[in-house]
Design a protein around this motif. Structure first.
Motif, PDB file in Angstrom:
ATOM      1  N   LEU A  33       0.858  -1.179   0.000  1.00 42.11           N
ATOM      2  CA  LEU A  33       0.000   0.000   0.000  1.00 42.11           C
ATOM      3  C   LEU A  33       0.893   1.227   0.000  1.00 42.11           C
ATOM      4  O   LEU A  33       1.907   1.263   0.686  1.00 42.11           O
ATOM      5  N   THR A  34       0.516   2.221  -0.780  1.00 39.36           N
ATOM      6  CA  THR A  34       1.315   3.435  -0.834  1.00 39.36           C
ATOM      7  C   THR A  34       0.911   4.365   0.308  1.00 39.36           C
ATOM      8  O   THR A  34      -0.270   4.486   0.642  1.00 39.36           O
ATOM      9  N   THR A  35       1.907   4.977   0.903  1.00 38.01           N
ATOM     10  CA  THR A  35       1.664   5.876   2.024  1.00 38.01           C
ATOM     11  C   THR A  35       2.419   7.181   1.811  1.00 38.01           C
ATOM     12  O   THR A  35       3.405   7.225   1.080  1.00 38.01           O
ATOM     13  N   LYS A  36       1.942   8.186   2.482  1.00 36.50           N
ATOM     14  CA  LYS A  36       2.658   9.460   2.529  1.00 36.50           C
ATOM     15  C   LYS A  36       2.585   9.938   3.962  1.00 36.50           C
ATOM     16  O   LYS A  36       1.498  10.044   4.526  1.00 36.50           O
ATOM     17  N   LEU A  37       3.741  10.175   4.554  1.00 42.81           N
ATOM     18  CA  LEU A  37       3.814  10.641   5.937  1.00 42.81           C
ATOM     19  C   LEU A  37       4.153  12.124   5.944  1.00 42.81           C
ATOM     20  O   LEU A  37       5.204  12.536   5.448  1.00 42.81           O
ATOM     21  N   TYR A  38       3.245  12.911   6.483  1.00 45.33           N
ATOM     22  CA  TYR A  38       3.457  14.341   6.664  1.00 45.33           C
ATOM     23  C   TYR A  38       3.695  14.610   8.138  1.00 45.33           C
ATOM     24  O   TYR A  38       3.177  13.917   9.000  1.00 45.33           O
ATOM     25  N   SER A  39       4.442  15.634   8.402  1.00 42.55           N
ATOM     26  CA  SER A  39       4.658  16.090   9.767  1.00 42.55           C
ATOM     27  C   SER A  39       4.331  17.573   9.822  1.00 42.55           C
ATOM     28  O   SER A  39       4.557  18.304   8.847  1.00 42.55           O
ATOM     29  N   VAL A  40       3.818  18.004  10.960  1.00 39.88           N
ATOM     30  CA  VAL A  40       3.576  19.443  11.114  1.00 39.88           C
ATOM     31  C   VAL A  40       4.871  20.209  10.890  1.00 39.88           C
ATOM     32  O   VAL A  40       4.850  21.380  10.495  1.00 39.88           O
ATOM     33  N   ARG A  41       5.996  19.528  11.098  1.00 44.45           N
ATOM     34  CA  ARG A  41       7.311  20.156  10.907  1.00 44.45           C
ATOM     35  C   ARG A  41       7.641  20.383   9.429  1.00 44.45           C
ATOM     36  O   ARG A  41       8.567  21.107   9.105  1.00 44.45           O
ATOM     37  N   ASN A  42       6.882  19.748   8.503  1.00 46.59           N
ATOM     38  CA  ASN A  42       7.128  19.891   7.067  1.00 46.59           C
ATOM     39  C   ASN A  42       6.650  21.223   6.504  1.00 46.59           C
ATOM     40  O   ASN A  42       6.959  21.558   5.367  1.00 46.59           O
ATOM     41  N   PHE A  43       5.873  21.936   7.264  1.00 43.84           N
ATOM     42  CA  PHE A  43       5.215  23.124   6.738  1.00 43.84           C
ATOM     43  C   PHE A  43       5.767  24.389   7.387  1.00 43.84           C
ATOM     44  O   PHE A  43       6.202  24.360   8.532  1.00 43.84           O
ATOM     45  N   PRO A  44       5.730  25.502   6.655  1.00 44.51           N
ATOM     46  CA  PRO A  44       6.208  26.756   7.238  1.00 44.51           C
ATOM     47  C   PRO A  44       5.372  27.131   8.467  1.00 44.51           C
ATOM     48  O   PRO A  44       4.137  27.228   8.381  1.00 44.51           O
ATOM     49  N   ALA A  45       6.033  27.314   9.584  1.00 42.23           N
ATOM     50  CA  ALA A  45       5.337  27.637  10.831  1.00 42.23           C
ATOM     51  C   ALA A  45       4.470  28.884  10.678  1.00 42.23           C
ATOM     52  O   ALA A  45       3.350  28.932  11.196  1.00 42.23           O
ATOM     53  N   GLU A  46       4.971  29.863   9.947  1.00 40.01           N
ATOM     54  CA  GLU A  46       4.214  31.107   9.770  1.00 40.01           C
ATOM     55  C   GLU A  46       2.889  30.843   9.064  1.00 40.01           C
ATOM     56  O   GLU A  46       1.862  31.435   9.406  1.00 40.01           O
ATOM     57  N   ASP A  47       2.919  29.978   8.053  1.00 45.26           N
ATOM     58  CA  ASP A  47       1.689  29.685   7.316  1.00 45.26           C
ATOM     59  C   ASP A  47       0.668  28.983   8.200  1.00 45.26           C
ATOM     60  O   ASP A  47      -0.536  29.234   8.101  1.00 45.26           O
ATOM     61  N   ILE A  48       1.149  28.081   9.069  1.00 42.06           N
ATOM     62  CA  ILE A  48       0.237  27.386   9.976  1.00 42.06           C
ATOM     63  C   ILE A  48      -0.297  28.362  11.027  1.00 42.06           C
ATOM     64  O   ILE A  48      -1.510  28.478  11.226  1.00 42.06           O
ATOM     65  N   LEU A  49       0.596  29.056  11.684  1.00 44.58           N
ATOM     66  CA  LEU A  49       0.194  29.913  12.798  1.00 44.58           C
ATOM     67  C   LEU A  49      -0.670  31.098  12.387  1.00 44.58           C
ATOM     68  O   LEU A  49      -1.529  31.537  13.147  1.00 44.58           O
ATOM     69  N   TYR A  50      -0.446  31.608  11.169  1.00 43.28           N
ATOM     70  CA  TYR A  50      -1.238  32.744  10.704  1.00 43.28           C
ATOM     71  C   TYR A  50      -2.422  32.320   9.838  1.00 43.28           C
ATOM     72  O   TYR A  50      -3.092  33.156   9.240  1.00 43.28           O
ATOM     73  N   GLY A  51      -2.665  31.002   9.768  1.00 43.79           N
ATOM     74  CA  GLY A  51      -3.837  30.506   9.044  1.00 43.79           C
ATOM     75  C   GLY A  51      -3.853  30.862   7.581  1.00 43.79           C
ATOM     76  O   GLY A  51      -4.881  31.284   7.048  1.00 43.79           O
ATOM     77  N   GLN A  52      -2.741  30.676   6.914  1.00 45.40           N
ATOM     78  CA  GLN A  52      -2.634  31.005   5.491  1.00 45.40           C
ATOM     79  C   GLN A  52      -3.272  29.895   4.646  1.00 45.40           C
ATOM     80  O   GLN A  52      -2.599  29.066   4.066  1.00 45.40           O
ATOM     81  N   TYR A  53      -4.609  29.887   4.607  1.00 45.64           N
ATOM     82  CA  TYR A  53      -5.370  28.844   3.926  1.00 45.64           C
ATOM     83  C   TYR A  53      -4.947  28.636   2.481  1.00 45.64           C
ATOM     84  O   TYR A  53      -4.977  27.524   1.967  1.00 45.64           O
ATOM     85  N   ASN A  54      -4.588  29.696   1.813  1.00 53.29           N
ATOM     86  CA  ASN A  54      -4.271  29.618   0.391  1.00 53.29           C
ATOM     87  C   ASN A  54      -2.791  29.400   0.101  1.00 53.29           C
ATOM     88  O   ASN A  54      -2.383  29.440  -1.055  1.00 53.29           O
ATOM     89  N   SER A  55      -1.996  29.149   1.136  1.00 54.83           N
ATOM     90  CA  SER A  55      -0.574  28.902   0.920  1.00 54.83           C
ATOM     91  C   SER A  55      -0.382  27.640   0.096  1.00 54.83           C
ATOM     92  O   SER A  55      -0.983  26.599   0.371  1.00 54.83           O
TER      93      SER A  55
END
Length: 179
Positions: A33-55
Motif C-alpha cells: 500500500l502506498t503511504t505518505k507521511l506528513y509532519s507538522v514540521r514539514n510546513f512553514p510555521a508562519e503559514d500554519i500559525l497565521y492561518g494562510q489557507y491559500n498557501s
C-alpha cells in the motif's frame, strides 16, 4: 497518489508518536500500500500559525488527503489533548476534507491519565472535518514502551498487537476496495 495519508502532530524532531507512524508506514509498504507521511514540521510555521489557507505549502497535503482512502493521525498528548500545531494544521484543511475517509487516531502520552483524550478531544475534531468512520484509537502511554540496552525505545508487545490488528483491518479494507 497514496492509499494512506499519515499526519504526525508532534513538533519534536524525535517523537514517539512520529516513530510509531514510521513503523506503521513500513508495515503498509510490505502490504504494497502506498503511504505518505506528513509532519507538522514539514510546513512553514508562519503559514500554519497565521492561518494562510491559500498557501501553496498545503496543496500537496490537501490533494493527497482528497485522494486517499485512509488517514492516520498521530499526536502526543499535551495537557489532555492533541498538539496545538496539529489543530492549527487541520484547521487549514477544507471544511469536509475527511468526508468518506477511514481514520485511525494514535496518541502517545506520559501516563494513563489522558486515556480519554482520543474519545473526547481527537475524535470530535475528526468528526467536524467530516469523518464518519473513525477506527478505535490507539493510546500509547510511556508504560507501553520498553527501553533496550542500546537506549532505544521500542513498543511493548500488547501495543504492537493492537497496532497490528489495526494495520490488518486497514490492509483488508484496501484489498476489498481494490477488488
Amino acid at each position: 497518489m497514496p492509499d494512506i495519508v499519515m499526519i504526525s502532530g508532534s513538533p519534536e524532531e524525535k517523537s514517539k508518536s512520529h516513530n510509531v507512524l514510521k513503523t506503521i508506514q513500513q508495515q503498509f509498504q510490505y502490504a504494497e500500500l502506498t503511504t505518505k507521511l506528513y509532519s507538522v514540521r514539514n510546513f512553514p510555521a508562519e503559514d500554519i500559525l497565521y492561518g494562510q489557507y491559500n498557501s501553496s505549502a498545503f496543496d500537496e497535503l490537501k490533494y493527497d488527503i482528497s485522494e486517499a482512502h485512509t488517514i492516520i493521525i498521530g499526536t502526543p498528548i499535551y495537557k489532555g489533548a492533541y498538539t496545538g500545531i496539529l489543530k492549527a494544521l487541520l484547521d487549514l484543511l477544507p471544511q469536509y476534507a475527511l468526508r468518506g475517509k477511514r481514520l485511525l487516531p494514535i496518541a502517545t502520552a506520559g501516563s494513563m491519565a489522558h486515556l480519554l483524550a482520543i474519545d473526547f478531544a481527537i475524535k470530535p475534531l475528526l468528526s467536524v472535518l467530516g469523518s464518519s468512520e473513525i477506527l478505535p484509537g490507539i493510546y500509547i502511554p510511556d508504560e507501553n514502551w520498553e527501553k533496550k540496552d542500546s537506549g532505544e525505545n521500542v513498543l511493548g508487545e500488547s501495543i504492537k498487537n493492537r497496532l497490528n490488528r489495526a494495520i490488518e483491518d486497514i490492509v483488508m479494507f484496501h484489498q476489498k476496495i481494490a477488488g
